[in-house]
Design a protein around this motif. Sequence first.
Motif, PDB file in Angstrom:
ATOM      1  N   ASP A 133      23.795  -3.393  -0.946  1.00  0.00           N
ATOM      2  CA  ASP A 133      23.333  -2.867  -2.235  1.00  0.00           C
ATOM      3  C   ASP A 133      21.919  -2.297  -2.138  1.00  0.00           C
ATOM      4  N   PHE A 134      21.146  -2.800  -1.187  1.00  0.00           N
ATOM      5  CA  PHE A 134      19.787  -2.270  -0.997  1.00  0.00           C
ATOM      6  C   PHE A 134      19.272  -2.645   0.373  1.00  0.00           C
ATOM      7  N   VAL A 135      18.193  -2.007   0.770  1.00  0.00           N
ATOM      8  CA  VAL A 135      17.504  -2.349   2.020  1.00  0.00           C
ATOM      9  C   VAL A 135      16.175  -2.978   1.622  1.00  0.00           C
ATOM     10  N   LEU A 136      15.881  -4.131   2.197  1.00  0.00           N
ATOM     11  CA  LEU A 136      14.614  -4.808   1.929  1.00  0.00           C
ATOM     12  C   LEU A 136      13.707  -4.675   3.144  1.00  0.00           C
ATOM     13  N   THR A 137      12.447  -4.338   2.899  1.00  0.00           N
ATOM     14  CA  THR A 137      11.488  -4.351   4.004  1.00  0.00           C
ATOM     15  C   THR A 137      10.212  -5.021   3.536  1.00  0.00           C
ATOM     16  N   LEU A 153      22.158   5.104   3.997  1.00  0.00           N
ATOM     17  CA  LEU A 153      23.155   4.243   3.361  1.00  0.00           C
ATOM     18  C   LEU A 153      23.308   4.549   1.873  1.00  0.00           C
ATOM     19  N   ASN A 154      22.420   5.417   1.370  1.00  0.00           N
ATOM     20  CA  ASN A 154      22.430   5.789  -0.050  1.00  0.00           C
ATOM     21  C   ASN A 154      22.229   4.579  -0.966  1.00  0.00           C
ATOM     22  N   VAL A 155      21.243   3.772  -0.627  1.00  0.00           N
ATOM     23  CA  VAL A 155      20.896   2.613  -1.461  1.00  0.00           C
ATOM     24  C   VAL A 155      19.381   2.598  -1.666  1.00  0.00           C
ATOM     25  N   PRO A 156      18.907   1.855  -2.688  1.00  0.00           N
ATOM     26  CA  PRO A 156      17.452   1.785  -2.901  1.00  0.00           C
ATOM     27  C   PRO A 156      16.750   1.020  -1.789  1.00  0.00           C
ATOM     28  N   LEU A 157      15.483   1.312  -1.636  1.00  0.00           N
ATOM     29  CA  LEU A 157      14.626   0.572  -0.714  1.00  0.00           C
ATOM     30  C   LEU A 157      13.795  -0.398  -1.536  1.00  0.00           C
ATOM     31  N   VAL A 158      13.827  -1.665  -1.175  1.00  0.00           N
ATOM     32  CA  VAL A 158      13.009  -2.658  -1.864  1.00  0.00           C
ATOM     33  C   VAL A 158      11.906  -3.096  -0.918  1.00  0.00           C
TER      34      VAL A 158
ATOM     35  N   PHE B 103      -0.560  -0.582 -16.999  1.00  0.00           N
ATOM     36  CA  PHE B 103       0.072   0.007 -15.806  1.00  0.00           C
ATOM     37  C   PHE B 103       1.499   0.405 -16.160  1.00  0.00           C
ATOM     38  N   LEU B 104       1.966   1.456 -15.535  1.00  0.00           N
ATOM     39  CA  LEU B 104       3.331   1.914 -15.784  1.00  0.00           C
ATOM     40  C   LEU B 104       4.216   1.432 -14.635  1.00  0.00           C
ATOM     41  N   TYR B 105       5.343   0.800 -14.977  1.00  0.00           N
ATOM     42  CA  TYR B 105       6.262   0.327 -13.941  1.00  0.00           C
ATOM     43  C   TYR B 105       6.999   1.518 -13.341  1.00  0.00           C
ATOM     44  N   THR B 106       6.856   1.718 -12.039  1.00  0.00           N
ATOM     45  CA  THR B 106       7.466   2.893 -11.408  1.00  0.00           C
ATOM     46  C   THR B 106       8.276   2.526 -10.167  1.00  0.00           C
ATOM     47  N   ASN B 107       8.446   1.217  -9.922  1.00  0.00           N
ATOM     48  CA  ASN B 107       9.111   0.809  -8.679  1.00  0.00           C
ATOM     49  C   ASN B 107      10.535   1.320  -8.540  1.00  0.00           C
ATOM     50  N   ASP B 108      11.239   1.447  -9.670  1.00  0.00           N
ATOM     51  CA  ASP B 108      12.624   1.919  -9.588  1.00  0.00           C
ATOM     52  C   ASP B 108      12.674   3.402  -9.203  1.00  0.00           C
ATOM     53  N   ILE B 109      11.580   4.095  -9.414  1.00  0.00           N
ATOM     54  CA  ILE B 109      11.501   5.513  -9.046  1.00  0.00           C
ATOM     55  C   ILE B 109      11.145   5.640  -7.562  1.00  0.00           C
ATOM     56  N   THR B 110      10.111   4.900  -7.151  1.00  0.00           N
ATOM     57  CA  THR B 110       9.637   5.069  -5.777  1.00  0.00           C
ATOM     58  C   THR B 110      10.543   4.376  -4.757  1.00  0.00           C
ATOM     59  N   CYS B 111      11.512   3.602  -5.209  1.00  0.00           N
ATOM     60  CA  CYS B 111      12.437   2.976  -4.259  1.00  0.00           C
ATOM     61  C   CYS B 111      13.680   3.832  -4.076  1.00  0.00           C
ATOM     62  N   ASP B 112      13.743   4.964  -4.783  1.00  0.00           N
ATOM     63  CA  ASP B 112      14.917   5.830  -4.727  1.00  0.00           C
ATOM     64  C   ASP B 112      14.608   7.005  -3.801  1.00  0.00           C
ATOM     65  N   SER B 113      15.252   7.006  -2.626  1.00  0.00           N
ATOM     66  CA  SER B 113      14.851   8.007  -1.628  1.00  0.00           C
ATOM     67  C   SER B 113      15.218   9.426  -2.060  1.00  0.00           C
ATOM     68  N   ASP B 114      16.251   9.581  -2.886  1.00  0.00           N
ATOM     69  CA  ASP B 114      16.592  10.914  -3.387  1.00  0.00           C
ATOM     70  C   ASP B 114      15.498  11.446  -4.313  1.00  0.00           C
ATOM     71  N   GLU B 139      -1.552   2.433   1.647  1.00  0.00           N
ATOM     72  CA  GLU B 139      -0.419   1.542   1.401  1.00  0.00           C
ATOM     73  C   GLU B 139      -0.462   1.025  -0.038  1.00  0.00           C
ATOM     74  N   THR B 140       0.643   0.738  -0.721  1.00  0.00           N
ATOM     75  CA  THR B 140       1.998   0.639  -0.275  1.00  0.00           C
ATOM     76  C   THR B 140       2.915   1.518  -1.100  1.00  0.00           C
ATOM     77  N   LYS B 141       2.656   1.495  -2.393  1.00  0.00           N
ATOM     78  CA  LYS B 141       3.510   2.159  -3.378  1.00  0.00           C
ATOM     79  C   LYS B 141       3.803   3.627  -3.092  1.00  0.00           C
ATOM     80  N   GLY B 142       2.782   4.340  -2.616  1.00  0.00           N
ATOM     81  CA  GLY B 142       2.924   5.788  -2.467  1.00  0.00           C
ATOM     82  C   GLY B 142       3.606   6.220  -1.183  1.00  0.00           C
ATOM     83  N   ILE B 143       3.869   5.262  -0.295  1.00  0.00           N
ATOM     84  CA  ILE B 143       4.382   5.640   1.025  1.00  0.00           C
ATOM     85  C   ILE B 143       5.680   6.458   0.952  1.00  0.00           C
ATOM     86  N   PRO B 144       6.682   6.031   0.162  1.00  0.00           N
ATOM     87  CA  PRO B 144       7.926   6.813   0.172  1.00  0.00           C
ATOM     88  C   PRO B 144       7.733   8.284  -0.226  1.00  0.00           C
TER      89      PRO B 144
END
Lengths: 246, 246
Positions: A133-137, A153-158, B103-114, B139-144
């Motif tokens: 469901d996701f990749v954790l790093t 894998l088309n899954v979110p990165l956590v 702060f604005l929660y953005t983790n669901d955006i930055t964890c989506d590689s698309d 590091e860390t949030k902006g890396i993707p």
Amino acid sequence: MDRIKRNERLAAISRILTASPNRIYTLSHFTEMFGAAKSTVSEDLSILADTFAQFDLGRLTTVAGAAGGVIYRAIPSRAKAIATLEALSEKLSQPGRLLPGDFLYTNDITCDSDLCELMGEILACRYYDKAPDFVLTMETKGIPVAMMTARMLNVPLVIARRDSKAYEGSAVKINYISGDTGTLRGMHDLMKEFDVEVIGTGVVIATAEPRKKRVDGVTALMVLSQVNREEGSAVVKPSDWVYEIN
Amino acid sequence: MDRIKRNERLAAISRILTASPNRIYTLSHFTEMFGAAKSTVSEDLSILADTFAQFDLGRLTTVAGAAGGVIYRAIPSRAKAIATLEALSEKLSQPGRLLPGDFLYTNDITCDSDLCELMGEILACRYYDKAPDFVLTMETKGIPVAMMTARMLNVPLVIARRDSKAYEGSAVKINYISGDTGTLRGMHDLMKEFDVEVIGTGVVIATAEPRKKRVDGVTALMVLSQVNREEGSAVVKPSDWVYEIN
């Protein structure tokens, strides 16, 4: 709209599928896009699948049924995976890479998005059948390879963080023993807090010893077997399983 | 090898070029790969360029001269960039995203590689003409997003860290004032230590105020203009320049 020729459809479909690996595209997606018949698009996909196979550009698989369609996976051939990791291993075995504390300098590898993509392609092969469901790093070094694996894998990165930040919102925090396998153990423990089943653990380089890791079933792309402190180098080789990729 | 048909060449060239954005491929690369004449491959590339333009899949540019060839850049049309960032802005403006401390929660955006890839595609547009040597992120949030931007520009990603680590080798360490623009200022100062000229500063979201930032010339994908603490939301919009992309 002018009628779209097969040439043009193939160029466009190739771009669209390969930009979104491991995602099902229905035939209708393309029949609507091009105003073409299903049989025509089917034939396009069959040409595409053959071409990708011929030039080692990944695999196109047709999924039958109501939710059916076509999936692109960036699966390299065994030869390509071996060539990639042997070249990388050679680079990592060069003198001068060994840092004080027997750490191997790998920043020039993990900052290269093409190399990270190749590593992600190979690592992802181990997990398609398990459909995670996701990749954790764990931040920071591993993020680029983990991100590319998640993309394949088309899954979110956590990303697990060493410290919680106000801008991350609520957090579950655990304590763990630092160090390579300690960190892995900590990540497994963290997943337990969320009742998440860990279906696999992938790393870029593992040390050959100890054979019995603190975490079972670690899949490494490469193995570091011995260090030569005098010339500041280590012996790095692709993992055995890479030579058996199908 | 059987003669490769135009269909097949187009499918393969499309995959190869789009997997390596902003890189010059010589015509000979493809003439050798397919055993085809230069004029044939030229015609392939011209069909490919038209198709990508027609379906908003990026741009193929021919580079003349001895070191000439063809470059693919994942440049979205203005309409696609606007649609992408308006959808993202809408998502980011939803109630409940605002965390304590505004702060604005953005983790669901930055964890989506698309999504990160789309953001990288748009951000990279601002820097093609300046041909940077690398992308630097903290590091860390902006890396993707930084990684995807680096990928689009075909340059390495350099990650500045909060603390030096033994496995990173030697490090230059500076002190800076924490906080959004403070961090940016610190990254600029760090580059000065290496005599590096900063050709631009890109961020995912900037705050509308203060207009005069601690770092000049910040390019933001989106702008956060006001917060509504009661419903835990903020007003996020695409930046003005996005509506003028060419």
